[in-house]
Scaffold this motif. Structure first.
Motif, PDB file in Angstrom:
ATOM      1  N   UNK D 217       0.772  -1.288   0.035  1.00  0.00           N
ATOM      2  CA  UNK D 217       0.187   0.611  -0.100  1.00  0.00           C
ATOM      3  C   UNK D 217       0.833   1.453   0.068  1.00  0.00           C
ATOM      4  N   UNK D 218       0.630   2.463  -0.962  1.00  0.00           N
ATOM      5  CA  UNK D 218       1.346   3.062  -0.594  1.00  0.00           C
ATOM      6  C   UNK D 218       0.267   4.983  -0.909  1.00  0.00           C
ATOM      7  N   UNK D 219       1.210   5.446  -0.576  1.00  0.00           N
ATOM      8  CA  UNK D 219       0.095   6.785  -0.682  1.00  0.00           C
ATOM      9  C   UNK D 219      -0.065   7.149  -2.649  1.00  0.00           C
ATOM     10  N   UNK D 220      -0.890   7.640  -2.567  1.00  0.00           N
ATOM     11  CA  UNK D 220      -1.638   8.280  -4.113  1.00  0.00           C
ATOM     12  C   UNK D 220      -2.640   9.491  -3.475  1.00  0.00           C
ATOM     13  N   UNK D 221      -2.554   9.953  -4.800  1.00  0.00           N
ATOM     14  CA  UNK D 221      -3.769  11.135  -4.922  1.00  0.00           C
ATOM     15  C   UNK D 221      -5.041  10.673  -5.847  1.00  0.00           C
ATOM     16  N   UNK D 222      -5.669  10.852  -5.404  1.00  0.00           N
ATOM     17  CA  UNK D 222      -7.195  11.012  -5.919  1.00  0.00           C
ATOM     18  C   UNK D 222      -8.070  12.166  -6.229  1.00  0.00           C
ATOM     19  N   UNK D 223      -7.982  12.326  -7.303  1.00  0.00           N
ATOM     20  CA  UNK D 223      -9.023  14.095  -7.599  1.00  0.00           C
ATOM     21  C   UNK D 223      -9.115  15.134  -6.331  1.00  0.00           C
ATOM     22  N   UNK D 224      -7.131  14.506  -6.551  1.00  0.00           N
ATOM     23  CA  UNK D 224      -6.384  15.792  -5.408  1.00  0.00           C
ATOM     24  C   UNK D 224      -6.856  15.648  -4.067  1.00  0.00           C
ATOM     25  N   UNK D 225      -8.023  14.304  -3.344  1.00  0.00           N
ATOM     26  CA  UNK D 225      -7.910  14.181  -2.539  1.00  0.00           C
ATOM     27  C   UNK D 225      -6.094  12.637  -1.930  1.00  0.00           C
ATOM     28  N   UNK D 226      -6.181  13.410  -1.038  1.00  0.00           N
ATOM     29  CA  UNK D 226      -5.181  11.656  -0.215  1.00  0.00           C
ATOM     30  C   UNK D 226      -5.628  10.480  -0.381  1.00  0.00           C
ATOM     31  N   UNK D 227      -4.755   9.650  -0.937  1.00  0.00           N
ATOM     32  CA  UNK D 227      -5.563   7.905  -0.948  1.00  0.00           C
ATOM     33  C   UNK D 227      -4.901   7.130  -0.927  1.00  0.00           C
ATOM     34  N   UNK D 228      -4.773   5.813  -1.005  1.00  0.00           N
ATOM     35  CA  UNK D 228      -3.704   5.494  -0.963  1.00  0.00           C
ATOM     36  C   UNK D 228      -3.999   4.373  -2.723  1.00  0.00           C
ATOM     37  N   UNK D 229      -2.999   3.540  -2.665  1.00  0.00           N
ATOM     38  CA  UNK D 229      -3.092   2.781  -4.598  1.00  0.00           C
ATOM     39  C   UNK D 229      -2.261   1.799  -3.521  1.00  0.00           C
ATOM     40  N   UNK D 230      -3.238   0.546  -4.424  1.00  0.00           N
ATOM     41  CA  UNK D 230      -2.471  -0.837  -4.142  1.00  0.00           C
ATOM     42  C   UNK D 230      -1.378  -1.258  -4.890  1.00  0.00           C
ATOM     43  N   UNK D 231      -0.489  -1.912  -4.661  1.00  0.00           N
ATOM     44  CA  UNK D 231       0.457  -2.830  -5.633  1.00  0.00           C
ATOM     45  C   UNK D 231      -0.018  -4.378  -6.152  1.00  0.00           C
ATOM     46  N   UNK D 232      -0.832  -4.378  -6.466  1.00  0.00           N
ATOM     47  CA  UNK D 232      -1.661  -5.597  -6.767  1.00  0.00           C
ATOM     48  C   UNK D 232      -0.962  -6.973  -6.049  1.00  0.00           C
ATOM     49  N   UNK D 233       0.284  -6.583  -7.416  1.00  0.00           N
ATOM     50  CA  UNK D 233       1.795  -8.019  -7.566  1.00  0.00           C
ATOM     51  C   UNK D 233       2.491  -7.893  -6.087  1.00  0.00           C
ATOM     52  N   UNK D 234       1.972  -7.053  -4.393  1.00  0.00           N
ATOM     53  CA  UNK D 234       2.337  -7.613  -3.585  1.00  0.00           C
ATOM     54  C   UNK D 234       1.583  -8.405  -3.245  1.00  0.00           C
ATOM     55  N   UNK D 235       0.058  -7.996  -3.127  1.00  0.00           N
ATOM     56  CA  UNK D 235      -0.875  -8.074  -2.229  1.00  0.00           C
ATOM     57  C   UNK D 235      -1.329 -10.028  -2.092  1.00  0.00           C
TER      58      UNK D 235
END
Ligand code: SRM
Ligand code: SRM
Ligand code: SRM
Ligand code: SRM
Ligand code: SF4
Ligand code: SF4
Ligand code: SF4
Ligand code: SF4
Ligand code: SF4
Ligand code: SF4
Ligand code: SF4
Ligand code: SF4
Lengths: 357, 412, 412, 357
Positions: D217-235
């Motif tokens: 799980x890494x931090x990311x930004x979605x539509x200007x809001x802080x969120x997370x993204x998942x590196x699916x290969x690591x899940x």
């Protein structure tokens, strides 16, 4: 120096050096018997006999001594001999009558005959102060002192329940079977590397940082030059950083010494191969004769020799009696250091209520 | 011996190591030093100093070697070159032994002649990997030594990130239990991989060791990246008369043989020894104990295991099963291809100083097998995973519901 | 049953689970739904929907509970509240069971009365941790339920990062093998640690389980942070006549009893059973097999083990030995002090959602022992370390050579 | 609701609920015997007898059924009963004559009597779709289907060599003894969490990131809001992120299902406690009766029942015959997924040449 330089031709074909009896019986041996300590006979399907006499060797040999071996081979074996995977020398005879004269000559030369069957064979060991930069203890000297003490277990004077393999490595690189030996003597550092000035001129700093398994090495700046610093609380003295960077010496007369490990094995006989486990965490270097090491090894050998059942290797013996009993019988004090805290540590905890009380 | 130079020995500590019953390495060095061999004399004195100070005096080697070879020489310098100039350089040559460490007196003398001429005259017979170790010479003698050796048909061994000199147990030459020709395979691998042996191009070292049976007399499972251990698929050969002879000779067959069988697949009724060969794991114990009565079967071959190494960096490993059973006949193409596939993957994905066994663990044995094109088999593991952290690589998307082409890997 | 509402059952899939010989949970819910219990009726329908869609319909709970308690209630909301309003909230109350799960018909009816009045009437007898689970009520019924329970002398169990309801095997109440009073200790711990149970203040949950002997009938070694397993120090009590009776009854003592002893410390000569008690590891097998003939010794107590847990986060663990043997008598001060010392260290050094077993591994058992003031013992480990990566904490400085006060920890 | 609110008073003292025969013989039981399936007698030092009748229970009980239990207890046991650590109900009798009538009443009520001695007892299980947000499968339904199939092993109709403990958990949180059961059924997700919009409003992003054991799980930004993204290969679908953050749902009708594990145990009898190991990596959810799971469990039970020696638990049986044979006998296909690749993976490789060929 001349004409066409030969490269990549590999070793001479071993077949050139096999004695005729082996050529004739290659792959056709039927059985063997141990005739007496250090002497065995292999019998071919057709009845041919090959006698082997095994002698202990210091492994570090001058050419003079090697020439003596050659002489004995000529005298008794048609010039044929071999060395073993534990660095003993083996004379290959076809004439049974030559065995005793050969043994006498070997004894005169100072070589014990033995190491076959249930016996302690030579100690597999490494370079130590004779040749290696990485050594935390000497190799040949410790081996000599220990084998002086244990030679009766080599030459058959004392009977033991099975094979007992000892190995020594002078640092954690473990150039030998130390991690899988019945008894292993291992040189250990106990002080973090000293960062030398000008490190950046001889070493690649990123490589040095990457070398540390515990991330104890961090970049730093010393007098304006890039260098590294060691978080000493994270250092477990593996010396991998020194292997990649000479400017991080580990050797230290005050803190170097020896640890003793027990219960490893390699063969698949009865139990599966096993790692050696820590018995004595640390003994100071005591040249020239390492008396504490010698005593500790002897004590362990005796506890095993007294208690083990026929064929039972050290590791199987300890597993049967339990580690608490091993510590009790050997008188080794159990300490925090015995408890694993590296990668697989959790699996070494006692996860059952099966205990002797 | 050089003990008396006027006011007592120059090496009083080392002299202590000439006492006792075990042959002494100090005596060896002294023997060689006796005729004015300066290198040996200074080595003794340097070593005496180490004994006094409890510290070694050798430094990292620079890059030294012989022309066209990337390995085979260990460079060494002492840290007191002014005091010990004869061994200021004191490099070691690693020389391929004849497979199985067989010699004739003639060829041994030849090696001695060369080394007396070009080096210290000190050796290890042999090094831990199995090479003939020519212990100590100067930089400018390296090439001449190599030339002389090559005329005697001896080539260098490995060092650095290359294939190391493969080694083999005595095998069919003297052992009735050899399940394949360890010596021939070892020699063949050594010859086939000359380039890999002499020109380091791997992430780290790679060792082959060949043992003819599960006794593993070259410790391959502990000390080689590829361990080739002889075994058999059919039944243990039994000579019941000889079994009875052992019993009559006083052997406690019930307790010491059947009782030590790891799978308890043997039964002894006082007259016949019965073995349930389907449960025999080829441990060798019963055969070891009764060599006249029992022998491995005749459908022989080997188990190939991968990954043993000493602790540096990620911890020691034993090799683990890669090919449960393989027939081994010249030209041994299958095992060579396997090694090449492993090296390809390792070369591409291995980190600097990462042994192949560490790589295998890092990427996971399952993925590793896929990469080297070997089918997973239950023989490769002691037990299946006990944790539920499975990395499935694919999953259904909602759209897939009808069109099921993209089937997840693990639906049985 | 509610199967016929005109055009066939509303729950055809669940109806399938009323077939077969095992008692059906669907029947239980239907029985309760039968008298117009709306919650049970809607639960059935929601569950039917899950069965159809192959997905659950429950959402994370918000913070709900009863006044003054931090745990004991699991908040639950369904994700289709418009369709299933009666169970829009459907919170669970965890209620401390009487230790050993002993009840009278009277007290059981009392619980039923309360739950019929305040909740769905559905329960689990019991939850995996051991609590009485009152399965489903609305937020506003939580406090009244608690009030009613408290009048009946029932208190809440734990949830969140607190002590969970300790549990115990039936022990001395019905079992001849109980080596300490599991019920009394468990009840005492529960009473002593009321504050820790009701007000989450730990890094994560903490479970006690008390088994009277190594059979471990409450699975403490797998499912509790502190596993207290009864054992003994002296000899197994043998009634040789009864042993012979088992043999005469057809038991194969040699094969099935002696042969299954983990340390092979038993011998049977057809007449007497001999036990080398110094090698007995108190596994219970022989006693289990011959309860009339063998009994644990009389110098009884317990082994305390630490750290079991399910896989989340770092992987599952079994508890490992912390105190090989302890006598357990009221007021059990030693074990309570031990727990407190562990909690202190864990509270200070544990990460969020780090169970005590994970902490122990992260800091190393050796350091952990130092912190909680327990001496290291070989009984705590299966084997000593096999890797040489030892973190010595001190070393000699050159100046120390003379003044040796600062002695390194590990010089023996 | 009134006066002084009581808190922290703990459970009622168990002694209040003990039947007189237990009070009299507390800590003084001498031995026990199994009289028939589901019935045993404990005999006190002084000769008192306590009869136990154990009945299978669905665990999920309505108050109506509990009241029925109470009735039976009144009728036969002076009102005394208990539940077991595996959620069966036990009636505690002193009058032997009451045993059979009680059993008849239990049967009439739909409750099998059994589970004592060498038998399959009730399945320890969890909430599933009945109450938990985290479930990858249902609990009670799978358990019902499996026990319908196996009840003869509970009620003694079929004999087995020893105890066989089955557990089910509906997700990796494993609220039960799944990791140490002879056979375990485990609900598994196989699709990474779906990041929901507005995650930052309900969850602490640093906590979410820290929750992931594999750093997927890494931090990311979605539509200007802080969120997370998942590196699916690591899940690897552990759902720990979902436990700390509801905005990361894992449940997925297409990819959720069940895995089967074997060979775990808890008791110290004979062998030490063991973890369960993966047998069947994945079976789709097949409500309402999970036929593939039922078949797979039965097959495993039968292989064990046929091959195991007396007292031999599943794990000991498999260890004796070897895992390759287990896969062969059960017909389960060995796959990459069986090979561990988590923290201790290396130690699960076969590190010996001890093989059956
Ligand atoms: C000569 C040598 C092979 C070689 O090519 O050099 C060799 C030769 C034989 N080994 Fe070995 N082994 C040799 C190193 C080894 C090693 C490797 C090592 O020690 O580093 C092992 C694995 C040791 C370990 O497990 O740690 C080894 C484990 C065995 C075993 C299994 C012993 C056990 O019970 O675990 C046997 C069987 C036996 O002795 O009963 C065996 C048996 C034999 C036999 C009897 C085989 C035969 O029929 O010829 C040979 C002579 C017996 C002896 O020495 O007792 N050999 N043997 C090696 C002699 C070393 C030495 O000088 O002492
Ligand atoms: C000479 C020899 C020891 C001996 O006295 O016999 C030796 C000597 C050295 N080894 Fe070794 N190793 C020797 C066999 C081994 C073995 C045993 C084996 O091959 O069966 C091992 C353990 C098995 C293995 O490969 O893991 C071994 C594991 C190491 C390691 C640790 C490798 C690892 O992955 O953990 C190092 C460190 C390194 O590579 O940087 C190392 C590094 C070294 C170096 C080159 C020191 C260094 O850091 O540069 C040593 C040079 C000493 C010198 O001054 O000559 N040596 N080394 C052995 C080679 C002789 C020969 O060719 O026959
Ligand atoms: C009700 C119960 C299952 C049941 O059906 O019986 C249960 C239900 C839940 N458990 Fe559990 N656990 C229950 C016993 C267990 C056990 C078994 C035990 O205590 O013997 C375990 C394994 C042992 C252990 O503690 O490790 C267990 C390991 C977990 C975990 C993983 C903890 C870990 O360290 O790996 C979680 C996840 C968490 O804490 O976030 C969890 C979380 C949960 C939650 C609260 C779900 C969540 O993520 O918030 C479940 C609420 C379900 C619901 O809707 O009511 N539950 N949970 C059990 C408690 C009833 C009771 O109080 O008697
Ligand atoms: C009632 C109960 C304790 C309680 O307080 O509730 C209990 C009661 C007894 N257990 Fe148990 N055990 C109980 C759960 C357990 C558990 C826990 C579990 O299953 O989750 C275990 C550990 C299981 C495991 O290893 O995975 C357990 C492992 C044993 C064993 C060891 C079995 C083995 O061979 O490994 C015995 C000894 C035996 O049966 O020979 C045993 C023996 C007994 C005896 C004979 C003890 C006695 O003298 O009274 C009791 C009745 C026998 C029976 O059920 O076969 N009890 N027993 C539990 C009944 C559960 C049920 O309803 O089925
Ligand atoms: S063990 Fe260490 S010190 Fe000894 S030879 Fe090998 S690398 Fe050198
Ligand atoms: S000795 Fe090992 S642990 Fe210490 S700093 Fe160097 S690489 Fe790191
Ligand atoms: S490994 Fe086997 S075949 Fe080779 S020498 Fe040893 S016993 Fe003989
Ligand atoms: S080789 Fe080993 S496993 Fe096979 S029968 Fe002999 S002792 Fe048993
Ligand atoms: S754990 Fe031991 S004392 Fe407790 S009920 Fe089980 S067998 Fe009896
Ligand atoms: S309790 Fe277990 S270890 Fe002790 S004698 Fe009986 S079977 Fe052996
Ligand atoms: S196992 Fe998972 S899904 Fe089942 S009750 Fe526990 S937390 Fe909920
Ligand atoms: S499910 Fe587990 S592995 Fe996957 S992202 Fe969430 S925490 Fe990480």
């Amino acid at each position: 120096m001349d004409t066409q330089r030969r490269t990549d031709f590999g070793p001479p074909d071993f077949r050139r050096f096999l004695p005729p009896v082996i050529k004739d019986n290659y792959g056709k041996w039927k059985y063997h018997e141990i005739l007496k300590p250090g002497v065995m006979v292999h019998v071919g399907e057709g009845g041919d006999k090959l006698f082997t006499v095994r002698a202990g060797s210091p492994r570090l040999l001058g050419t003079k001594r090697i020439r003596k071996y050659a002489e004995l081979a000529d005298k008794y074996c048609g010039g044929h001999l071999r060395f073993t995977s534990r660095h003993n020398v083996e004379f290959l005879l076809t004439d049974e009558a030559n065995i005793d004269p050969l043994i006498k000559d070997l004894h005169d030369l100072g070589h014990p005959v033995g190491g076959i069957g249930p016996a302690i064979s030579s100690i597999v060991h490494t370079q130590g102060w004779v040749h290696c930069h990485s050594a935390a203890t000497d190799a040949s000297g410790v081996v000599k002192a220990v084998m002086d003490d244990l030679h009766e277990y080599f030459d058959g004077t004392k009977q033991i329940p099975g094979k007992l393999r000892i190995a020594l490595a002078c640092c954690l690189n473990m150039c030998g079977a130390v991690h899988c030996s019945d008894i292993a003597i291992l040189g250990v550092h106990r002080r973090p590397p000293k960062v030398q000035q000008g490190l950046n001129k001889v070493c690649e700093i990123p490589n040095v940082i990457a070398a540390c398994p515990t991330a104890a090495i961090r970049p730093s700046t010393v007098d304006g030059n890039p260098s590294v610093e060691i978080d000493e609380s994270l250092c477990m003295f593996c010396a991998n950083c020194f292997s990649v960077c000479p400017a991080l010496p580990m050797a230290d007369a005050l803190n170097d010494g020896v640890s003793i490990w027990v219960g490893g094995k390699v063969s698949n006989a009865r139990s599966e191969p096993m790692f050696s486990k820590l018995a004595v965490p640390f003994i100071e270097n005591e040249p020239p004769r390492w008396p504490t090491v010698v005593q500790a090894v002897r004590k362990i050998v005796e506890v095993w020799a007294d208690g083990a059942r026929p064929y039972e290797r050290m590791g199987d013996f300890i597993e049967r009696i339990g580690w608490p009993k091993f510590f009790k019988l050997t008188g080794i004090e159990f300490q925090k250091e015995h408890i694993d805290d590296y990668r697989y540590a959790g699996l070494s905890y006692k996860r059952s209520a099966q205990l002797r009380h | 011996m050089s003990e008396t130079n006027g006011k007592g020995s120059a090496t009083p500590l080392l002299d202590e190591l000439e006492k006792g019953d075990w042959p002494s390495f100090v005596t060896q060095i002294k023997e060689m030093a006796a005729d004015g061999n300066e290198q040996c004399q200074q080595l003794l004195e340097l070593l005496e100093r180490s004994y006094r100070e409890k510290i070694g005096h050798w430094k990292h080697g620079g890059i030294v070697g012989v022309h066209g070879y990337g390995g085979g020489v260990i460079g060494r310098y002492n840290d007191l070159p002014e005091e010990f100039p004869a061994i200021a350089h004191f490099h070691t040559l690693r020389v391929n032994m004849p497979t199985g460490w067989f010699y004739t007196s003639e060829v041994l003398r030849k090696i001695c002649d060369i080394w007396d001429e070009h080096g210290s005259g000190l050796t290890n017979m042999h090094g831990s990997t199995g090479d003939i170790i020519l212990l100590g010479t100067t930089t400018d003698e390296l090439e001449p030594t190599f030339q002389a050796l090559s005329e005697a048909d001896f080539d260098l061994g490995g060092s650095g990130s290359d294939v190391r000199t493969p080694s083999a147990c005595v095998g069919p030459a003297r052992c009735e239990w050899a399940c394949y020709d360890t010596l021939d395979l070892c020699n063949d691998l050594t010859q086939t991989f000359q380039d890999e042996l002499h020109r380091p191009a791997f992430p780290y070292k790679f060792k082959f060791k060949c043992s003819g049976c599960p006794n593993d007399c070259v410790a391959s499972i502990a000390r080689s990246d590829m361990s080739i251990i002889g075994t058999w698929r059919d039944d243990i050969r039994i000579d019941q008369d000889e079994v009875r002879a052992y019993a009559e000779g006083g052997m406690n067959i019930e307790r010491d043989i059947c009782g030590n069988c790891p799978t308890k697949c043997m039964a002894w009724d006082g007259n016949e020894l019965e073995i349930d060969n389907s449960n025999c794991v080829k441990c060798m114990h019963c055969i070891n104990a009764m060599p006249k009565a029992l022998r491995p079967g005749v459908d022989t071959g080997a188990t190939i295991l991968l990954g043993a190494k000493a602790p540096i960096v990620q911890g020691a490993q034993l090799s683990s099963v890669l090919i449960p059973f393989i027939k081994l006949e010249p030209p041994y193409q299958e095992i060579k291809d396997l090694a090449e596939r492993i090296w390809d993957f390792w070369g591409e994905h291995g980190k600097n100083r990462e042994r192949v066994g560490e790589l295998m663990q890092r990427v996971g044995l399952g993925n590793f097998l896929e990469a080297i094109e070997v089918e997973p088999l239950p023989e490769m593991i002691a037990a299946p995973r006990d944790n539920p952290y499975v990395f499935y690589e694919e999953y259904y998307e909602e759209e897939d519901e009808e069109a099921e082409e993209e089937e997840p890997a693990a639906v049985p």
